[in-house]
Design a protein around this motif. Structure first.
Motif, PDB file in Angstrom:
ATOM      1  N   THR A 139      -9.711  -5.759  -1.498  1.00 20.85           N
ATOM      2  CA  THR A 139     -10.666  -6.792  -1.101  1.00 20.85           C
ATOM      3  C   THR A 139     -11.776  -6.138  -0.266  1.00 20.85           C
ATOM      4  O   THR A 139     -11.655  -4.976   0.117  1.00 20.85           O
ATOM      5  CB  THR A 139      -9.968  -7.887  -0.265  1.00 20.85           C
ATOM      6  OG1 THR A 139      -9.625  -7.348   1.024  1.00 20.85           O
ATOM      7  CG2 THR A 139      -8.709  -8.380  -0.960  1.00 20.85           C
ATOM      8  N   ASP A 145      -6.546  -6.768   3.123  1.00 21.29           N
ATOM      9  CA  ASP A 145      -5.629  -5.913   2.355  1.00 21.29           C
ATOM     10  C   ASP A 145      -4.332  -5.698   3.120  1.00 21.29           C
ATOM     11  O   ASP A 145      -3.226  -5.812   2.571  1.00 21.29           O
ATOM     12  CB  ASP A 145      -6.272  -4.544   2.087  1.00 21.29           C
ATOM     13  CG  ASP A 145      -7.401  -4.623   1.074  1.00 21.29           C
ATOM     14  OD1 ASP A 145      -7.620  -5.708   0.508  1.00 21.29           O
ATOM     15  OD2 ASP A 145      -8.051  -3.582   0.844  1.00 21.29           O
ATOM     16  N   SER A 280      -6.801   2.268  -4.880  1.00 21.20           N
ATOM     17  CA  SER A 280      -6.538   0.836  -5.042  1.00 21.20           C
ATOM     18  C   SER A 280      -5.454   0.574  -6.082  1.00 21.20           C
ATOM     19  O   SER A 280      -4.706  -0.410  -5.974  1.00 21.20           O
ATOM     20  CB  SER A 280      -7.825   0.103  -5.434  1.00 21.20           C
ATOM     21  OG  SER A 280      -8.339   0.602  -6.654  1.00 21.20           O
TER      22      SER A 280
END
Length: 313
Positions: A139, A145, A280
């Motif tokens: 995010t 996160d 990520s």
């Protein structure tokens, strides 16, 4: 002619049981899990929060401790939720209770508790000046996160405890099983303890493995300095060899030439872990694993409770 009894639908039953759970939260002291989570977070931050996301060792220990907080909170939230009213569930199931509605109400209620506990944990961390991830991965906001990771760990552990509560005979039995499950979760976290190679596949069965990995990745573990070797050398600086102190001389030389940080980073390079890369995809994969485990626990819970009428206990 018998009058046909109209039973409430699944949605109505979910709302009714959700209201019951929130009333129990207010009037049966279930709210105590919230101040307890604040106390636990405070103790952990005081003990290991100083080096979290500052050094490799501090991050490894701090991420493990945060995972412990979440698992502990999740377990205590629901370990007695079903077994304490097992007789009531059995009776109402025979009267038309949809188990899916009953479990869904618990899922929503426990998710609310978990969110509150995560907010409290983050607030305590900030209040105690604990370093948190500073760069986002999924995010736009790193704190979001971080919060999602804490929530998913807590919720997955919560659903596991709900599963235990669904088949435990009594609240005493559930509380007896819980310490064993906590030990399994902590011992097989996969990062903090050095496990034998043949035991590593077992880490994929634990919530803590995915939570710990995600927390380390979010803190950019591989870019942090490693201080173990330096600290060990400092302890030996007064060791004499043939009347001289070689460690002290070496340490002085390193500090006088501003080589300390370079040495710490070089030491860290030799201990980087690709599983903790600032990526990520790693975080998303671990989030997905936590979601899958939580859903798996829920499905098994529903299956067990659907057969509650056969229970002769």
């Amino acid at each position: 002619m018998k009058k046909k009894i109209r039973r409430r639908g699944r949605f109505s039953q979910t709302i009714i049981y959700l209201g019951k759970l929130f009333r129990m939260f207010l009037f049966q002291n279930d709210w105590k899990v919230l101040p307890m989570s604040a106390i636990i977070a405070g103790l952990v931050c005081f003990a290991v929060g100083g080096n979290l996301y500052k050094t490799m060792e501090g991050t490894m220990m701090g991420a493990f401790a945060l995972s412990c907080i979440c698992v502990w909170n999740g377990f205590f939230n629901s370990i007695q939720s079903i077994c304490r009213e097992r007789a009531i569930v059995k009776r109402e199931h025979r009267s038309g209770l949809h188990i899916s509605s009953y479990v869904l109400a618990h899922m929503i209620y426990q998710a609310t508790l978990c969110i509150a506990q995560v907010v409290i944990t983050i607030f305590v961390c900030n209040a105690m000046k604990v370093t948190l991830p500073s760069a986002p991965l999924v995010t736009p906001y790193p704190i979001v996160d971080f919060g999602i990771t804490l929530f998913l760990i807590t919720y997955a552990a919560d659903m596991l405890a709900l599963l235990i509560s669904s088949f435990a005979k009594t609240t005493t039995a559930a509380m007896t099983i819980m310490p064993f499950m906590l030990i399994v979760q902590l011992l097989f976290s996969g990062g903090f303890f050095n496990l034998p190679e043949q035991a590593m596949p077992l880490t994929n069965l634990t919530v803590t493995k995915f939570g710990h990995t995600s927390l380390c990745a979010q803190g950019d573990y591989n870019s942090l300095p490693m201080v173990s070797i330096w600290n060990s050398a400092l302890k030996m600086k007064n060791v004499e060899v043939e009347g001289e102190k070689p460690f002290k001389e070496a340490l002085q030389y390193i500090e006088e030439n501003n080589m300390r940080e370079d040495l710490l980073l070089k030491s860290a390079e030799q201990n980087q872990n690709p599983n903790y890369a600032f990526d990520s995809n790693i975080v998303l994969d671990n989030w997905m694993s936590l979601i899958i485990w939580a859903l798996a626990y829920v499905v098994i819970t529903v299956i067990i409770l659907e057969n509650i009428d056969k229970d002769k206990r």
